[in-house]
Design a protein around this motif. Structure first.
Motif, short mmCIF file in Angstrom:
data_model
loop_
_atom_site.label_atom_id
_atom_site.label_comp_id
_atom_site.label_asym_id
_atom_site.label_seq_id
_atom_site.Cartn_x
_atom_site.Cartn_y
_atom_site.Cartn_z
N UNK A 118 0.85 -1.20 0.00
CA UNK A 118 0.00 0.00 0.00
C UNK A 118 0.88 1.24 0.00
N UNK A 119 0.28 2.34 -0.41
CA UNK A 119 0.97 3.62 -0.34
C UNK A 119 1.00 4.04 1.12
N UNK A 120 2.18 4.31 1.63
CA UNK A 120 2.33 4.70 3.03
C UNK A 120 2.39 6.22 3.19
N UNK A 121 2.06 6.93 2.13
CA UNK A 121 2.06 8.39 2.19
C UNK A 121 3.37 8.97 1.71
N UNK A 122 3.35 10.27 1.52
CA UNK A 122 4.55 10.94 1.00
C UNK A 122 5.70 10.81 1.98
N UNK A 123 6.86 10.53 1.44
CA UNK A 123 8.05 10.37 2.27
C UNK A 123 9.10 11.37 1.81
N UNK A 124 9.72 12.04 2.76
CA UNK A 124 10.81 12.94 2.40
C UNK A 124 12.05 12.11 2.11
N UNK A 125 12.81 12.55 1.15
CA UNK A 125 14.04 11.85 0.79
C UNK A 125 15.06 12.01 1.91
N UNK A 126 15.78 10.93 2.19
CA UNK A 126 16.87 10.98 3.16
C UNK A 126 18.07 11.66 2.51
N UNK A 127 19.02 12.04 3.32
CA UNK A 127 20.22 12.68 2.80
C UNK A 127 20.87 11.79 1.75
N UNK A 128 21.13 12.34 0.58
CA UNK A 128 21.78 11.57 -0.48
C UNK A 128 20.83 10.79 -1.38
#
Length: 183
Positions: A118-128
């Protein structure tokens, strides 16, 4: 009387590198899931009314088939995956199917494991890391264990509450998806 016309778009995409694509399913909300001999489940977005070269957009690889078998499930029923163990399935992915509402995807591989995504919602990118296209963050949300052989077919009930799976050993199982139980 005017003649009807039909336009065909043929996007040239390396869907699963050079390996065969075993299964494709299209969701009612415009996603495309593919499973292949490269042991991967991939998620794409259909973009109609675009040029053939832009008609399909890659979103993400879904990983976890073999890691769930090794690590099991958490008390809430979600797969226990550590970041160091996240990787592709260890066997070819034979079948992918979206639920009737398009919000859940199931996949099955030669290892007999059935995964729910399932889509777990928008995720911010980790460093790199790069931000995922479309802000989607699909991940494993459950696993169904019961087959001892390669699972080759899956079919949702119209309500999306049940799932029927079939394996090469001749077994078929009806699942209660919400409870991850055999009926």
């Amino acid at each position: 009387m005017p003649k009807a016309s039909c336009e065909l778009l043929t996007p040239q995409i390396a869907w699963h590198e050079t390996q065969p694509v075993n299964s494709i399913d299209v969701s009612p909300i415009g996603f495309v899931a593919t499973g292949g001999n490269d042991n991967a489940v991939r998620l794409w977005r259909l973009r109609l009314n675009k040029e053939a070269s832009q008609a399909v957009c890659f979103l993400q690889d879904l990983t976890g088939h073999s890691t769930v078998r090794r690590r099991g499930l958490t008390p809430t029923g979600t797969p226990a995956l550590s970041p160091s163990l996240r990787r592709r399935a260890s066997q070819p992915v034979n079948i992918v199917r979206f639920s009737p509402d398009g919000l859940t995807l199931v996949s099955a591989a030669d290892d007999g494991m059935i995964m729910l995504w399932r889509d777990k919602g928008e995720q911010r990118a980790s460093f790199g890391e790069a931000q995922r296209a479309g802000g989607m963050n699909w991940g494993p949300c459950g696993a169904l264990r019961g087959h001892c052989a390669d699972v080759y077919d899956l079919c949702w009930s119209p309500s999306g509450e049940r799932l029927l799976s079939g394996a090469v050993d001749g077994s078929c199982i009806v699942w209660d998806v919400a409870k991850s139980k055999v009926l």
